[in-house]
Design a protein around this motif. Structure first.
Motif, PDB file in Angstrom:
ATOM      1  N   TYR A  62      -9.317   9.729   3.765  1.00  0.00           N
ATOM      2  CA  TYR A  62     -10.638   9.186   3.500  1.00  0.00           C
ATOM      3  C   TYR A  62     -11.268   8.451   4.673  1.00  0.00           C
ATOM      4  O   TYR A  62     -12.457   8.156   4.636  1.00  0.00           O
ATOM      5  CB  TYR A  62     -10.556   8.241   2.299  1.00  0.00           C
ATOM      6  N   GLY A  63     -10.511   8.098   5.687  1.00  0.00           N
ATOM      7  CA  GLY A  63     -11.037   7.361   6.830  1.00  0.00           C
ATOM      8  C   GLY A  63     -10.777   5.874   6.702  1.00  0.00           C
ATOM      9  O   GLY A  63     -10.819   5.298   5.614  1.00  0.00           O
ATOM     10  N   ARG A  64     -10.526   5.240   7.826  1.00  0.00           N
ATOM     11  CA  ARG A  64     -10.185   3.816   7.853  1.00  0.00           C
ATOM     12  C   ARG A  64     -11.270   2.931   7.230  1.00  0.00           C
ATOM     13  O   ARG A  64     -10.985   2.022   6.461  1.00  0.00           O
ATOM     14  CB  ARG A  64      -9.914   3.381   9.293  1.00  0.00           C
ATOM     15  N   GLY A  65     -12.520   3.196   7.565  1.00  0.00           N
ATOM     16  CA  GLY A  65     -13.617   2.390   7.038  1.00  0.00           C
ATOM     17  C   GLY A  65     -13.700   2.426   5.524  1.00  0.00           C
ATOM     18  O   GLY A  65     -14.060   1.431   4.885  1.00  0.00           O
ATOM     19  N   ALA A  66     -13.351   3.549   4.932  1.00  0.00           N
ATOM     20  CA  ALA A  66     -13.368   3.670   3.475  1.00  0.00           C
ATOM     21  C   ALA A  66     -12.322   2.750   2.846  1.00  0.00           C
ATOM     22  O   ALA A  66     -12.594   2.055   1.867  1.00  0.00           O
ATOM     23  CB  ALA A  66     -13.114   5.120   3.079  1.00  0.00           C
ATOM     24  N   TYR A  67     -11.131   2.725   3.428  1.00  0.00           N
ATOM     25  CA  TYR A  67     -10.085   1.847   2.911  1.00  0.00           C
ATOM     26  C   TYR A  67     -10.463   0.374   3.084  1.00  0.00           C
ATOM     27  O   TYR A  67     -10.179  -0.454   2.206  1.00  0.00           O
ATOM     28  CB  TYR A  67      -8.744   2.128   3.602  1.00  0.00           C
ATOM     29  N   GLU A  68     -11.113   0.047   4.182  1.00  0.00           N
ATOM     30  CA  GLU A  68     -11.548  -1.333   4.405  1.00  0.00           C
ATOM     31  C   GLU A  68     -12.582  -1.748   3.360  1.00  0.00           C
ATOM     32  O   GLU A  68     -12.527  -2.857   2.831  1.00  0.00           O
ATOM     33  CB  GLU A  68     -12.097  -1.497   5.818  1.00  0.00           C
ATOM     34  N   THR A  73     -21.065   3.554   0.096  1.00  0.00           N
ATOM     35  CA  THR A  73     -21.171   4.811   0.829  1.00  0.00           C
ATOM     36  C   THR A  73     -20.492   4.680   2.180  1.00  0.00           C
ATOM     37  O   THR A  73     -20.347   3.574   2.710  1.00  0.00           O
ATOM     38  CB  THR A  73     -22.646   5.217   1.040  1.00  0.00           C
ATOM     39  N   THR A  74     -20.072   5.814   2.689  1.00  0.00           N
ATOM     40  CA  THR A  74     -19.438   5.841   3.990  1.00  0.00           C
ATOM     41  C   THR A  74     -19.901   7.072   4.753  1.00  0.00           C
ATOM     42  O   THR A  74     -20.233   8.096   4.143  1.00  0.00           O
ATOM     43  CB  THR A  74     -17.899   5.826   3.863  1.00  0.00           C
ATOM     44  N   LEU A 102     -16.325   4.929  -3.887  1.00  0.00           N
ATOM     45  CA  LEU A 102     -16.699   5.163  -2.503  1.00  0.00           C
ATOM     46  C   LEU A 102     -17.267   6.564  -2.411  1.00  0.00           C
ATOM     47  O   LEU A 102     -16.575   7.538  -2.707  1.00  0.00           O
ATOM     48  CB  LEU A 102     -15.468   5.028  -1.614  1.00  0.00           C
ATOM     49  N   GLY A 103     -18.532   6.691  -2.027  1.00  0.00           N
ATOM     50  CA  GLY A 103     -19.201   7.984  -1.964  1.00  0.00           C
ATOM     51  C   GLY A 103     -19.368   8.481  -0.539  1.00  0.00           C
ATOM     52  O   GLY A 103     -19.512   7.701   0.396  1.00  0.00           O
ATOM     53  N   ASN A 139     -13.038  10.974  -5.449  1.00  0.00           N
ATOM     54  CA  ASN A 139     -11.988  10.293  -6.216  1.00  0.00           C
ATOM     55  C   ASN A 139     -11.386   9.137  -5.437  1.00  0.00           C
ATOM     56  O   ASN A 139     -10.170   8.987  -5.347  1.00  0.00           O
ATOM     57  CB  ASN A 139     -10.902  11.260  -6.681  1.00  0.00           C
ATOM     58  N   PHE A 140     -12.251   8.307  -4.892  1.00  0.00           N
ATOM     59  CA  PHE A 140     -11.827   7.057  -4.251  1.00  0.00           C
ATOM     60  C   PHE A 140     -12.467   5.941  -5.071  1.00  0.00           C
ATOM     61  O   PHE A 140     -13.651   5.661  -4.947  1.00  0.00           O
ATOM     62  CB  PHE A 140     -12.306   7.018  -2.805  1.00  0.00           C
TER      63      PHE A 140
END
Length: 182
Positions: free
Chosen positions: A21-27, A161-162, A45-46, A108-109
């Motif tokens: 999903y990418g680091r920024g999404a987890y943050e 959103t990301t 998270l979209g 699905n985050f």
């Protein structure tokens, strides 16, 4: 996810095991999970659709409708194909409807509190008793549950959103791209 009921005692995230999903999404989800104090308040998270499709076949995504930063509706589309910077979906393998590449989609985050687990279990048992639940290949999809609960007014979901690009192992052909990105 409902199987975690009675085991998970605090806020938690839900992800698919074959996606990155990418680091920024987890943050972003971490901030929500550590700052949210409302037990019935969740997060999704979209992603932009164009950042979540593969060259090698169809994908399933929840098409999101967001208003004032809140998820208002989500519709699961199970056969979405890449079309340049945009996409198209089909439900009958013959007729295709266009989807803009900048459409917001669920990967699905999710960020939930333990209260959601009770709701998920109830929803799952209702699903099993329904006509859809009697079909051998049917699935009780998390985005469908969230969409149903949003329509009932029993769920409140922040929509983050990301710009991150998804990558994962949907198809064997995705392997080389996924390995290079990792």
């Amino acid at each position: 996810v409902a199987c975690c009921r009675g085991v998970v005692e605090g806020p938690f995230a839900v992800i698919n095991s074959d996606d990155f999903y990418g680091r920024g999404a987890y943050e972003a989800i971490y901030r929500f999970l550590t700052e949210n104090k409302a037990p019935h308040h969740y997060a999704m998270l979209g992603y932009q659709l164009r950042n979540t499709v593969t060259e090698f076949g169809s994908v399933a995504r929840g098409i999101c409708h967001v208003e004032n930063g809140f998820l208002r509706d989500i519709t699961e589309r199970t056969k979405i194909f890449k079309c340049g910077q945009d996409a198209a979906y089909t439900e009958d393998d013959e007729t295709f409807a266009p989807l803009a590449g900048d459409s917001l989609v669920s990967m699905n985050f999710w960020g939930f509190t333990p209260w959601a687990l009770d709701e998920m279990e109830t929803y799952f048992h209702t699903f099993l008793r329904s006509e859809a639940g009697k079909e051998l290949k049917s699935e009780c999809l998390l985005p469908t549950m969230v969409g149903d609960m949003l329509r009932e007014g029993s769920m409140h979901v922040d929509a983050y959103t990301t710009e991150e690009a998804w990558f994962g192992m949907t198809y064997h052909e995705d392997r080389a791209t996924t390995a290079a990105m990792l």
